[in-house]
Design an enzyme around this catalytic site. Structure first.
Site, PDB file in Angstrom:
ATOM      1  N   LYS A 183     -21.612  13.795   4.515  1.00 24.17           N
ATOM      2  CA  LYS A 183     -20.496  15.155   3.784  1.00 24.17           C
ATOM      3  C   LYS A 183     -21.349  16.194   3.767  1.00 24.17           C
ATOM      4  O   LYS A 183     -20.630  17.296   3.569  1.00 24.17           O
ATOM      5  CB  LYS A 183     -20.184  14.433   2.241  1.00 24.17           C
ATOM      6  CG  LYS A 183     -19.243  13.322   2.649  1.00 24.17           C
ATOM      7  CD  LYS A 183     -18.359  12.983   1.202  1.00 24.17           C
ATOM      8  CE  LYS A 183     -17.437  12.182   1.632  1.00 24.17           C
ATOM      9  NZ  LYS A 183     -16.399  11.704   0.527  1.00 24.17           N
TER      10      LYS A 183
ATOM     11  N   LYS B 134     -14.026   7.922  10.767  1.00 25.57           N
ATOM     12  CA  LYS B 134     -13.028   7.197  10.009  1.00 25.57           C
ATOM     13  C   LYS B 134     -11.968   7.878   9.296  1.00 25.57           C
ATOM     14  O   LYS B 134     -12.115   9.220   9.287  1.00 25.57           O
ATOM     15  CB  LYS B 134     -13.992   6.528   8.889  1.00 25.57           C
ATOM     16  CG  LYS B 134     -14.172   7.558   7.727  1.00 25.57           C
ATOM     17  CD  LYS B 134     -14.547   6.535   6.286  1.00 25.57           C
ATOM     18  CE  LYS B 134     -14.565   7.594   5.156  1.00 25.57           C
ATOM     19  NZ  LYS B 134     -14.586   7.234   3.967  1.00 25.57           N
TER      20      LYS B 134
ATOM     21  N   LYS C 109      -9.378  11.496   3.821  1.00 21.19           N
ATOM     22  CA  LYS C 109      -8.451  12.294   3.143  1.00 21.19           C
ATOM     23  C   LYS C 109      -8.662  13.885   3.464  1.00 21.19           C
ATOM     24  O   LYS C 109      -7.776  14.870   3.678  1.00 21.19           O
ATOM     25  CB  LYS C 109      -8.515  12.228   1.586  1.00 21.19           C
ATOM     26  CG  LYS C 109      -8.117  10.885   1.113  1.00 21.19           C
ATOM     27  CD  LYS C 109      -8.174  11.163  -0.342  1.00 21.19           C
ATOM     28  CE  LYS C 109      -8.801   9.805  -0.982  1.00 21.19           C
ATOM     29  NZ  LYS C 109     -10.206   9.782  -1.273  1.00 21.19           N
TER      30      LYS C 109
HETATM   31  N1  AQP Z   1     -11.071   4.630   6.702  1.00 19.94           N
HETATM   32  C1  AQP Z   1     -11.262   3.936   5.944  1.00 19.94           C
HETATM   33  N2  AQP Z   1     -11.042   2.473   6.380  1.00 19.94           N
HETATM   34  C2  AQP Z   1     -11.446   1.550   5.451  1.00 19.94           C
HETATM   35  N3  AQP Z   1     -11.573   1.825   4.138  1.00 19.94           N
HETATM   36  C3  AQP Z   1     -11.391   3.073   3.845  1.00 19.94           C
HETATM   37  N4  AQP Z   1     -11.628   3.777   2.602  1.00 19.94           N
HETATM   38  C4  AQP Z   1     -11.662   5.070   2.659  1.00 19.94           C
HETATM   39  N5  AQP Z   1     -11.498   5.400   3.723  1.00 19.94           N
HETATM   40  C5  AQP Z   1     -11.355   4.110   4.729  1.00 19.94           C
HETATM   41  C6  AQP Z   1     -11.944   2.765   1.185  1.00 19.94           C
HETATM   42  O1  AQP Z   1     -10.984   3.657   0.349  1.00 19.94           O
HETATM   43  C7  AQP Z   1     -11.565   3.416  -1.072  1.00 19.94           C
HETATM   44  C8  AQP Z   1     -11.599   4.731  -1.864  1.00 19.94           C
HETATM   45  O2  AQP Z   1     -12.384   5.876  -0.901  1.00 19.94           O
HETATM   46  P1  AQP Z   1     -12.575   7.299  -1.792  1.00 19.94           P
HETATM   47  O3  AQP Z   1     -11.174   7.798  -2.224  1.00 19.94           O
HETATM   48  O4  AQP Z   1     -13.533   6.981  -2.812  1.00 19.94           O
HETATM   49  O5  AQP Z   1     -13.071   7.981  -0.824  1.00 19.94           O
HETATM   50  P2  AQP Z   1     -13.771   8.046   0.584  1.00 19.94           P
HETATM   51  O6  AQP Z   1     -14.372   6.559   1.014  1.00 19.94           O
HETATM   52  O7  AQP Z   1     -14.674   9.001   0.861  1.00 19.94           O
HETATM   53  O8  AQP Z   1     -12.395   7.973   1.444  1.00 19.94           O
HETATM   54  P3  AQP Z   1     -11.827   9.451   2.230  1.00 19.94           P
HETATM   55  O9  AQP Z   1     -10.502   9.254   2.496  1.00 19.94           O
HETATM   56  O10 AQP Z   1     -12.800   9.577   3.322  1.00 19.94           O
HETATM   57  O11 AQP Z   1     -12.123  10.547   1.135  1.00 19.94           O
HETATM   58  P4  AQP Z   1     -12.676  12.186   1.441  1.00 19.94           P
HETATM   59  O12 AQP Z   1     -12.247  12.504   2.455  1.00 19.94           O
HETATM   60  O13 AQP Z   1     -12.193  12.735  -0.039  1.00 19.94           O
HETATM   61  O14 AQP Z   1     -14.177  11.827   1.312  1.00 19.94           O
HETATM   62  C9  AQP Z   1     -12.909   2.982  -0.735  1.00 19.94           C
HETATM   63  O15 AQP Z   1     -12.989   1.525  -1.226  1.00 19.94           O
HETATM   64  C10 AQP Z   1     -13.252   3.154   0.619  1.00 19.94           C
HETATM   65  O16 AQP Z   1     -14.332   2.377   1.128  1.00 19.94           O
END
Ligand code: AQP
Length: 345
Positions: free
Chosen positions: A114, A207, A210
């Protein structure tokens, strides 16, 4: 000490929840409501570790809450709340900042991803993010944490923090009446969602996220039927037909991802999907996938829209959940303060 089983997990209001959040974690959250006491948080303190426009953040918090409920989390059975309404998260995180070691945090791959090349410019909060996550879970003495695969390393760190706190303060913990010297449990990661890692629809090696600038890279839970179908149609693929065996997916990340999504949505294995679609062109498979995704997800999107039309009800649910969360976390925090040696009233 045998801790009562308690589930804790959360998602960041950094945008619209997507298929990865749903299949990687939320499906498991919904299932665990049947068997466990569950606490599901909208982790807004985590969200601000990268810049969030204040004008949009409160809407994003409500939208994630609406997505939780629309997908099947029950605010009566489980505790649903936003993190910043319960001060124990920030208080315990500070104590854990003083328990965790720099060397531990330096190994965290999510920070490296990140922060990217501009590491010097990343917020201190982004660096200390895993300590806050440990505090989220341990403020409730959470024992089970359903997450996607990407969170495994953070969970291991939470376990290390719990253990070091128990070791560092063993004498005080025993003096506080915990004869075995154990104050915090070792939270267990539950990585058993139907698809632990969903990849971007534009690049099968990254992956689904968001914060990906391309909206075509993800299916949002708030997307309507047209948007879902369009994104599936536009998903990156390769020119070959689908293989008949799972091993044939190995060097084909985009094909592997789409077959994995189909399998997870249908409640099948990839092998079963390939049994049906092996040898077929992507045009045929994508049509079937779009139909399945619309059937499963469009009702969730419609329910999110309905809930978002009544923000006062969402705020009331978050207020109720926060009060119930505080009732669990505050006594834990009082004991932590005593153990550490603080004077408190
Ligand atoms: N691509 C994914 N596949 C499986 N699980 C996923 N999770 C996130 N992306 C995937 C799971 O969703 C939960 C919440 O995630 P988060 O909101 O804390 O943030 P993150 O993991 O950082 O997800 P994002 O979408 O990538 O958010 P941003 O872009 O803001 O960093 C977790 O249990 C995660 O494992």
């Amino acid at each position: 000490m045998k801790f009562p089983e308690r589930v804790f997990s959360g998602m960041q209001p950094t945008g619209s929840l997507h298929l990865g959040n749903y299949l990687g974690a939320m499906v498991q959250w919904i299932e665990m409501q049947k068997t466990h006491e569950c606490i599901y948080c909208v982790v807004d303190l985590h969200a601000i570790t990268v810049w969030q426009d204040p004008a949009e953040l409160s809407d994003a918090i409500r939208r994630v809450t609406a997505a939780y409920i629309a997908a099947g989390l029950d605010p009566k059975r489980s505790i649903l709340f936003n993190q910043s309404q319960v001060s124990a998260h920030a208080e315990l995180a500070w104590i854990f900042n003083c328990v965790a070691r720099l060397g531990w945090l330096n190994r965290m791959t999510q920070f490296k991803e990140k922060a990217g090349k501009d590491r010097e410019n990343a917020s201190v909060g982004l660096y200390a993010y895993p300590n806050l996550m440990a505090a989220d879970i341990l403020a409730y003495r959470g024992t089970h944490v359903p997450v996607g695969e990407d969170q495994k390393q953070h969970l291991e760190l939470a376990r290390d923090i719990a253990q070091k706190f128990n070791n560092d303060f063993r004498k005080e913990i025993v003096a506080a009446g915990h004869d075995d010297g154990i104050f915090f449990p070792q939270p267990e990661p539950i990585i058993e969602g139907p698809a632990a890692r969903i990849m971007s629809l534009r690049d099968g090696t990254r992956k689904m996220s968001k914060s990906d600038p391309s909206d075509l890279s993800r299916i949002n839970l708030s997307d309507d039927a047209d948007a879902i179908a369009k994104k599936v149609q536009k998903a990156k693929t390769d020119p070959e037909p689908l293989p008949s065996e799972e091993a044939g997916l190995e060097p084909r990340p985009e094909a592997d991802n789409l077959v994995g999504i189909y399998a997870a949505l249908a409640g099948n294995t990839k092998a079963q999907v390939l049994c049906e679609y092996g040898g077929q062109q992507f045009s045929t498979f994508k049509k079937a996938l779009a139909e399945l995704a619309v059937t499963r997800l469009a009702p969730i999107g419609a329910e999110i829209d309905r809930l978002m039309a009544d923000p006062a009800t969402i705020d009331a649910i978050l207020a109720d959940g926060s009060a119930r969360a505080r009732a669990i976390a505050e006594p834990v925090m009082r004991e932590v303060k005593e153990i550490v040696g603080f004077i408190h009233s």
